[in-house]
Motif scaffolding. Structure first.
Motif, PDB file in Angstrom:
ATOM      1  N   PHE A 145      72.066  51.795  17.111  1.00 53.16           N
ATOM      2  CA  PHE A 145      71.542  50.475  16.750  1.00 53.16           C
ATOM      3  C   PHE A 145      72.401  49.851  15.642  1.00 53.16           C
ATOM      4  O   PHE A 145      72.757  48.667  15.725  1.00 53.16           O
ATOM      5  N   ARG A 146      72.736  50.628  14.618  1.00 57.34           N
ATOM      6  CA  ARG A 146      73.595  50.103  13.554  1.00 57.34           C
ATOM      7  C   ARG A 146      74.968  49.698  14.106  1.00 57.34           C
ATOM      8  O   ARG A 146      75.503  48.638  13.757  1.00 57.34           O
ATOM      9  N   LYS A 147      75.527  50.549  14.963  1.00 55.07           N
ATOM     10  CA  LYS A 147      76.841  50.252  15.530  1.00 55.07           C
ATOM     11  C   LYS A 147      76.814  48.935  16.300  1.00 55.07           C
ATOM     12  O   LYS A 147      77.704  48.073  16.141  1.00 55.07           O
ATOM     13  N   LYS A 148      75.798  48.748  17.144  1.00 55.98           N
ATOM     14  CA  LYS A 148      75.718  47.526  17.941  1.00 55.98           C
ATOM     15  C   LYS A 148      75.413  46.311  17.075  1.00 55.98           C
ATOM     16  O   LYS A 148      75.889  45.200  17.363  1.00 55.98           O
ATOM     17  N   MET A 149      74.646  46.502  16.004  1.00 58.13           N
ATOM     18  CA  MET A 149      74.368  45.381  15.116  1.00 58.13           C
ATOM     19  C   MET A 149      75.618  44.957  14.336  1.00 58.13           C
ATOM     20  O   MET A 149      75.820  43.774  14.056  1.00 58.13           O
ATOM     21  N   LYS A 150      76.468  45.917  14.015  1.00 59.82           N
ATOM     22  CA  LYS A 150      77.743  45.580  13.374  1.00 59.82           C
ATOM     23  C   LYS A 150      78.611  44.756  14.315  1.00 59.82           C
ATOM     24  O   LYS A 150      79.224  43.756  13.908  1.00 59.82           O
ATOM     25  N   GLU A 151      78.669  45.187  15.580  1.00 61.07           N
ATOM     26  CA  GLU A 151      79.436  44.442  16.575  1.00 61.07           C
ATOM     27  C   GLU A 151      78.863  43.036  16.751  1.00 61.07           C
ATOM     28  O   GLU A 151      79.611  42.057  16.855  1.00 61.07           O
ATOM     29  N   ASP A 175      75.685  43.623   4.395  1.00 59.19           N
ATOM     30  CA  ASP A 175      76.107  45.017   4.333  1.00 59.19           C
ATOM     31  C   ASP A 175      75.150  45.842   5.185  1.00 59.19           C
ATOM     32  O   ASP A 175      74.123  46.331   4.706  1.00 59.19           O
ATOM     33  N   ILE A 176      75.491  45.980   6.452  1.00 60.57           N
ATOM     34  CA  ILE A 176      74.602  46.655   7.408  1.00 60.57           C
ATOM     35  C   ILE A 176      74.382  48.112   7.032  1.00 60.57           C
ATOM     36  O   ILE A 176      73.284  48.652   7.192  1.00 60.57           O
ATOM     37  N   ASN A 177      75.409  48.746   6.512  1.00 62.91           N
ATOM     38  CA  ASN A 177      75.269  50.152   6.128  1.00 62.91           C
ATOM     39  C   ASN A 177      74.275  50.340   4.986  1.00 62.91           C
ATOM     40  O   ASN A 177      73.707  51.425   4.818  1.00 62.91           O
ATOM     41  N   ALA A 178      74.071  49.263   4.194  1.00 59.04           N
ATOM     42  CA  ALA A 178      73.161  49.364   3.050  1.00 59.04           C
ATOM     43  C   ALA A 178      71.706  49.084   3.430  1.00 59.04           C
ATOM     44  O   ALA A 178      70.804  49.278   2.608  1.00 59.04           O
ATOM     45  N   ILE A 179      71.477  48.629   4.663  1.00 56.97           N
ATOM     46  CA  ILE A 179      70.109  48.353   5.107  1.00 56.97           C
ATOM     47  C   ILE A 179      69.364  49.680   5.238  1.00 56.97           C
ATOM     48  O   ILE A 179      69.803  50.572   5.968  1.00 56.97           O
ATOM     49  N   ILE A 193      64.999  47.794  11.967  1.00 58.22           N
ATOM     50  CA  ILE A 193      64.584  46.975  13.111  1.00 58.22           C
ATOM     51  C   ILE A 193      64.501  45.490  12.756  1.00 58.22           C
ATOM     52  O   ILE A 193      64.299  44.659  13.635  1.00 58.22           O
ATOM     53  N   ASP A 194      64.671  45.154  11.463  1.00 57.06           N
ATOM     54  CA  ASP A 194      64.714  43.747  11.052  1.00 57.06           C
ATOM     55  C   ASP A 194      66.106  43.147  11.193  1.00 57.06           C
ATOM     56  O   ASP A 194      66.276  41.927  11.076  1.00 57.06           O
ATOM     57  N   LEU A 195      67.126  43.995  11.419  1.00 48.84           N
ATOM     58  CA  LEU A 195      68.506  43.522  11.407  1.00 48.84           C
ATOM     59  C   LEU A 195      68.789  42.360  12.366  1.00 48.84           C
ATOM     60  O   LEU A 195      69.469  41.402  11.966  1.00 48.84           O
ATOM     61  N   PRO A 196      68.337  42.396  13.607  1.00 48.27           N
ATOM     62  CA  PRO A 196      68.636  41.261  14.497  1.00 48.27           C
ATOM     63  C   PRO A 196      68.148  39.929  13.932  1.00 48.27           C
ATOM     64  O   PRO A 196      68.873  38.934  13.976  1.00 48.27           O
ATOM     65  N   GLU A 197      66.944  39.912  13.377  1.00 44.81           N
ATOM     66  CA  GLU A 197      66.410  38.671  12.819  1.00 44.81           C
ATOM     67  C   GLU A 197      67.180  38.253  11.561  1.00 44.81           C
ATOM     68  O   GLU A 197      67.404  37.050  11.345  1.00 44.81           O
ATOM     69  N   ILE A 198      67.589  39.212  10.763  1.00 45.59           N
ATOM     70  CA  ILE A 198      68.381  38.900   9.564  1.00 45.59           C
ATOM     71  C   ILE A 198      69.691  38.235   9.959  1.00 45.59           C
ATOM     72  O   ILE A 198      70.089  37.197   9.405  1.00 45.59           O
ATOM     73  N   ILE A 199      70.382  38.828  10.944  1.00 48.28           N
ATOM     74  CA  ILE A 199      71.663  38.279  11.392  1.00 48.28           C
ATOM     75  C   ILE A 199      71.478  36.888  11.999  1.00 48.28           C
ATOM     76  O   ILE A 199      72.199  35.942  11.662  1.00 48.28           O
ATOM     77  N   ALA A 200      70.514  36.759  12.891  1.00 51.80           N
ATOM     78  CA  ALA A 200      70.285  35.468  13.554  1.00 51.80           C
ATOM     79  C   ALA A 200      69.856  34.400  12.563  1.00 51.80           C
ATOM     80  O   ALA A 200      70.285  33.244  12.656  1.00 51.80           O
ATOM     81  N   GLY A 201      69.001  34.782  11.611  1.00 57.67           N
ATOM     82  CA  GLY A 201      68.545  33.820  10.608  1.00 57.67           C
ATOM     83  C   GLY A 201      69.666  33.332   9.731  1.00 57.67           C
ATOM     84  O   GLY A 201      69.774  32.121   9.442  1.00 57.67           O
ATOM     85  N   GLU A 202      70.527  34.229   9.290  1.00 56.99           N
ATOM     86  CA  GLU A 202      71.661  33.851   8.440  1.00 56.99           C
ATOM     87  C   GLU A 202      72.623  32.927   9.186  1.00 56.99           C
ATOM     88  O   GLU A 202      73.170  31.990   8.609  1.00 56.99           O
ATOM     89  N   ALA A 203      72.837  33.208  10.471  1.00 57.25           N
ATOM     90  CA  ALA A 203      73.793  32.419  11.257  1.00 57.25           C
ATOM     91  C   ALA A 203      73.167  31.186  11.883  1.00 57.25           C
ATOM     92  O   ALA A 203      73.886  30.371  12.474  1.00 57.25           O
ATOM     93  N   GLN A 204      71.848  31.056  11.764  1.00 52.45           N
ATOM     94  CA  GLN A 204      71.139  29.945  12.397  1.00 52.45           C
ATOM     95  C   GLN A 204      71.460  29.857  13.884  1.00 52.45           C
ATOM     96  O   GLN A 204      71.823  28.814  14.423  1.00 52.45           O
TER      97      GLN A 204
END
Length: 352
Positions: free
Chosen positions: A85-91, A107-111, A117-128
C-alpha cells in the motif's frame, strides 16, 4: 495474427461480449458522489474487462482522476499489505505531483500505520484531484486484519473520504462474500456489481460471425455445443474456438468441436485432478450429488444414498467446499460449481 479468439488479453470496446449491463452499473456508480464499487467473480469471469471499460467510460465523461492499481494477491499479513500500500501510494503521489500546478510534499514513510488508510484522501485533497483506487484480489486484505488493523475501521474511513473512489474486486468468491455479505463490510458505501451469465445467443453470434469473418464456417448447432461445454465463459469459449481455428479446415463440424474440446479439457485436467486430490471422500460424494441435480441434501434418503452421514456433516462439507473455492451457494442455498469447465469435466469424465 491477432484474432477475436485471443484469450490472453483483456477484451475492450467492441470486442466485449455481454457485459453492457455490468459496465453501465459500474460507470453509474463511479459517477455518484461517495459511492464505491465491489465486484465478485471467479478467475477469468470478466471482472477486469468490466473494470477497464467502466474506467474508460468514466474518463470519457470528462471526469479527471488518477488511477492507482493495487494487487493484493501476495498479501498474507498486515506487513505485506502495508508494504504494497505504501509503495503504490508513493507511485500515486509521484504521478499526481508531476502533473500538479503547485507541487506539494508528503512524507509517506513518516505516515504512522494507524493513518495509513487515510493516505489516498490526503494525496487527493492536497492535489485537489480525484483518485480511483482499484484493488485486485481484495479478499486477501482479510489476512492483514489484526488488533491494530480492523476492517470495520477501514470501511468507515473510506466511506467518509470525499476525493477517492474504491473499486474492490476479488476472485475468491466465498472469501469476498464473507466480507461483503456476512460481515457487511463496504456493504452500504459500495455498489455491488454482480456478474451475470452471458446470454447464449450473444455467445453463439460471437462464434459464428467471427469464424465467418476469418473465412471459416461453423453452424449454429456447433456454436451451441461450444456454449454448452463452456457455459458461456468467454475465456474458455475463446480457447475452444482458437483450437478449432488452428485446425487446417474450412468448415467446423461437430467432430472438430469434439476434438478441440478434448484438447481443451486435457490442458486443464491436471488442475482439475489436483482439486479432486485435495478433497475428502465425503466432499466428493457431495459434489456427485450436486452433479446429479440434488438440491435438498439433508433428507434421510439423500444422506444415505451419497454417504453424507448427517445434517451436521453436510454443513461441514459445504463449509469446506466454500473455503476451497470449489463451489458457492446462492441466497436460496443452491450449490454452484464455480468453474464451468471443471463442472463439465466432473459430469462427463470424472463421474461418467
Amino acid at each position: 495474427m491477432d484474432t477475436p479468439f485471443s484469450y490472453d488479453t483483456i477484451a475492450a470496446g467492441q470486442n466485449i461480449i455481454g457485459r453492457s449491463a455490468e459496465i453501465d452499473q459500474m460507470t453509474s456508480a463511479l459517477e455518484k458522489d461517495g459511492r464505491h464499487v465491489t465486484m465478485i467473480g471467479p478467475p477469468r469471469s470478466g471482472k477486469e474487462t468490466v473494470v477497464r471499460e467502466s474506467i474508460e467510460r468514466f474518463r470519457q465523461h470528462r471526469h479527471k482522476f488518477h488511477l492507482c492499481e493495487i494487487d493484493l494477491f501476495n498479501t498474507r499479513s498486515y506487513s505485506d499489505f502495508a508494504d504494497v500500500f505504501r509503495k503504490k501510494m508513493k507511485e500515486c503521489f509521484n504521478q499526481v505531483n508531476a502533473g500538479s500546478v503547485l507541487p506539494f510534499e508528503i512524507d509517506i514513510n513518516a505516515i504512522p500505520d494507524k493513518k495509513l488508510i487515510d493516505l489516498p484522501e490526503i494525496i487527493a485533497g492536497e492535489a485537489q484531484t480525484e483518485l480511483v483506487i482499484y484493488f485486485k484480489e481484495f479478499q486477501n486484505i482479510a489476512f492483514a486484519e489484526s488488533e491494530e488493523f480492523q476492517l470495520d475501521k477501514v470501511d468507515k474511513t473510506w466511506s467518509k473520504q470525499k476525493h477517492v473512489k474504491y473499486i474492490l474486486t476479488g476472485s475468491c468468491v466465498n472469501m469476498m462474500k464473507t466480507l461483503t455479505e456476512e460481515r457487511k463490510l463496504f456493504y452500504y458505501s459500495a455498489a455491488q456489481i454482480d456478474l451475470q451469465p452471458i446470454d447464449k445467443k450473444l455467445v453463439c453470434h460471437f462464434i459464428t460471425s467471427n469464424f465467418m469473418r476469418l473465412g471459416r464456417i461453423i453452424e449454429i448447432e456447433e456454436a451451441m455445443k461450444i456454449w454448452e461445454i463452456t457455459s458461456g465463459n468467454m475465456w474458455y469459449v475463446k480457447q475452444l474456438c482458437a483450437i478449432c481455428y488452428g485446425m487446417p479446415i474450412g468448415y467446423v463440424n461437430r467432430k472438430n468441436v469434439n476434438m478441440a474440446a478434448e484438447t481443451l479439457i486435457s490442458t486443464h485436467t491436471p488442475r482439475f485432478k489436483q482439486t479432486m486430490l485435495d478433497l475428502t471422500a465425503n466432499q466428493i460424494s457431495f459434489i456427485k450429488a450436486v452433479i446429479d441435480g440434488v438440491e435438498k441434501f439433508s433428507s434421510a434418503d439423500i444422506m444415505e444414498a451419497y454417504r453424507l452421514n448427517s445434517s451436521a456433516n453436510v454443513f461441514r462439507i459445504k463449509d469446506a467446499l466454500k473455503k476451497k473455492e470449489v463451489m458457492t451457494f446462492d441466497r436460496e442455498d443452491k450449490a454452484i460449481i464455480l468453474d464451468p469447465l471443471f463442472e463439465y469435466w466432473l459430469r462427463y469424465y470424472y463421474f461418467a
